[in-house]
Scaffold this active site. Structure first.
Site, PDB file in Angstrom:
ATOM      1  N   GLY A  47       2.442   5.309  -0.859  1.00  0.00           N
ATOM      2  CA  GLY A  47       1.644   6.463  -1.036  1.00  0.00           C
ATOM      3  C   GLY A  47       2.126   7.646  -1.267  1.00  0.00           C
ATOM      4  NE  ARG A  48       5.891   9.929   3.768  1.00  0.00           N
ATOM      5  CZ  ARG A  48       5.862  10.873   4.311  1.00  0.00           C
ATOM      6  NH1 ARG A  48       5.843  12.330   3.819  1.00  0.00           N
ATOM      7  NH2 ARG A  48       4.871  10.203   4.969  1.00  0.00           N
ATOM      8  CD  GLU A  52      -2.483  -1.559   2.781  1.00  0.00           C
ATOM      9  OE1 GLU A  52      -2.318  -0.401   3.452  1.00  0.00           O
ATOM     10  OE2 GLU A  52      -2.886  -2.247   2.728  1.00  0.00           O
ATOM     11  CB  CYS A  84      -1.910  36.004  11.361  1.00  0.00           C
ATOM     12  SG  CYS A  84      -1.917  37.016  12.425  1.00  0.00           S
TER      13      CYS A  84
END
Length: 446
Positions: free
Chosen positions: A301-302, A299, A370
């Site tokens: 991904g990255r 599995e 901010c």
């Protein structure tokens, strides 16, 4: 435990040339500046504005094919199920589907997204610790390939839902092997203290319980020990060896085990750190699980999509403070969350060719949000830059756009796919009107 690379500088920060050298989808053209494949990033900025995510289709293809080739060379019967949480853009999913990828999803929304891109539910694994009853029902109606159950309570829920529907749910038991993957504390998933999976010692009895419940077909064991694993193969080998031991025990009890889900987590070099290869991972799987004679699943991904993407941003202004120089960009922490959330280091390249040969000095690279946490890098060596000059954040294809928000009422950025000399908008920039479109003011406030 190792932590994510700090956004602060070190004496070993790679040069612009170093960063380009190991990223084949990027190159520097003497006139057009930084290219992704054959498309100038300056042209994309001119056509679509900034901030904009840009993805390389050929990088996706190349990396998927490299992983498949490594698994095949190791003699493994393996299927690859892309972890859609890393990047769920429809064009990215379609490229990977065309290469033969299945999907790994963690919500009904991701199942709908992957199905819309052409990945069938019958090639999809549904993971996650908190699947709602309606999500389980939807997945079963769609014909899900595998549900990875993560608790005794979830197993009882699946049984009740499936039996009520008159179907058998294909369920794999996700086991927590209590192995330290030596990654960032926020992305480790295989330790005893993590929320994921079944305690190793409890798993055999729970697997036997699954086999006795109505509406459940036990099909195997799954694990996932963490994300961005770069510390060799020792953690994988330790986890998979424990799984092999457990599968042998289950088979000895006469319980069926059809396949084993090895999870993902293979890391990438964000900077210039060594990272394990697909061949090394395939070797770790073969040496521990290869003798079981059953298919394995991965599995990733990255590893597939991280190096395929950049975030393109413009300089708003260069600010000289009393002690520091600041490059203020139009991209912010709401666009790329990883530096603020994990202290993650991303390479940052000027797009102009002139900037690559200009004198460098330290600068803090920040966004306009901010928050003091809206900082991408501290003391990074950068040239002097003027308003509208462009920079590209490298390795931003994973956990970039999917983690974006509209904090400070900032619209979501555009997304572009590059394929050779072609470039296409694959998600248009959100408008300010769309930010407000779903809000309602009660009548009693008029």
């Amino acid at each position: 435990m190792a932590t994510a690379l700090s956004l602060a500088p070190t004496s070993a920060d790679p040069t612009f040339a170093d960063l380009l050298a190991i990223r084949p989808s990027l190159s520097m053209h003497a006139q057009d500046g930084l290219l992704m494949e054959d498309v100038p990033l300056a042209r994309i900025a001119a056509e679509h504005g900034t901030p904009t995510w840009v993805y390389s289709a050929n990088t996706l293809r190349r990396r998927f094919r490299a992983l498949k080739a490594a698994l095949e060379a190791a003699g493994l019967r393996a299927s690859v199920h892309y972890a859609a949480k890393a990047n769920d853009n429809q064009a990215v999913l379609r490229v990977l589907r065309s290469e033969g990828a299945g999907a790994d999803i963690v919500s009904a929304g991701e199942l709908r997204a992957t199905m819309a891109a052409g990945i069938p539910a019958g090639a999809t694994v549904f993971s996650g610790v908190g699947k709602a009853p309606e999500e389980i029902r939807f997945a079963l109606e769609a014909g899900i390939f595998q549900l990875n159950a993560e608790s005794a309570e979830e197993i009882e829920m699946i049984s009740a839902i499936a039996a009520g529907m008159g179907v058998e749910a294909p369920v794999s038991l996700r086991v927590n092997p209590d192995v330290d993957a030596r990654t960032h504390a926020k992305i480790t998933t295989g330790r005893a203290e993590n929320k994921f999976g079944i305690a190793f010692e409890d798993a055999p009895a729970l697997y036997a319980r699954m086999a006795a419940l109505p509406g459940i077909r036990p099909i195997g064991i799954a694990t996932h020990i963490g994300s961005q694993i770069t510390d060799g193969m020792s953690a994988y080998r330790a986890a998979y060896a424990r799984l092999a031991e457990m599968i042998g025990d289950l088979r000895g009890r006469g319980l069926p085990v059809e396949r084993v889900d090895c999870g993902g987590g293979l890391g990438i070099p964000y900077r210039d750190e060594p990272a394990p290869t697909p061949e090394a991972l395939a070797g770790a799987i073969k040496s521990t699980l290869g003798g079981l004679g059953i298919p394995v699943m991965l599995e990733p991904g990255r590893w597939l999509v991280g190096p395929a993407g950049v975030l393109l941003a413009s300089v708003v202004l260069q600010k000289q403070g009393s002690a520091r120089r600041f490059l203020v960009l139009d991209a912010a922490m709401n666009d790329l969350m990883r530096p603020a959330m994990y202290d993650a280091w991303h390479g940052i390249l000027p797009v102009s060719p002139r900037a690559h040969v200009a004198p460098l000095s330290p600068a803090d690279i920040v966004g306009p949000v901010c928050e003091s946490g809206d900082t991408f890098a501290k003391g990074r060596l950068m040239p002097a830059m003027a308003p509208q000059d462009l920079v590209a954040f490298l390795d931003a294809g994973a956990y970039g756009s999917v983690m974006s928000s509209t904090y400070n009422a900032r619209p979501l950025a555009a997304e572009v796919l590059v394929d050779g000399a072609r470039a296409a908008l694959v998600r248009r920039r959100q408008t300010h009107e769309e930010l407000l479109a779903h809000q309602r003011i009660p009548e009693w406030l008029d």
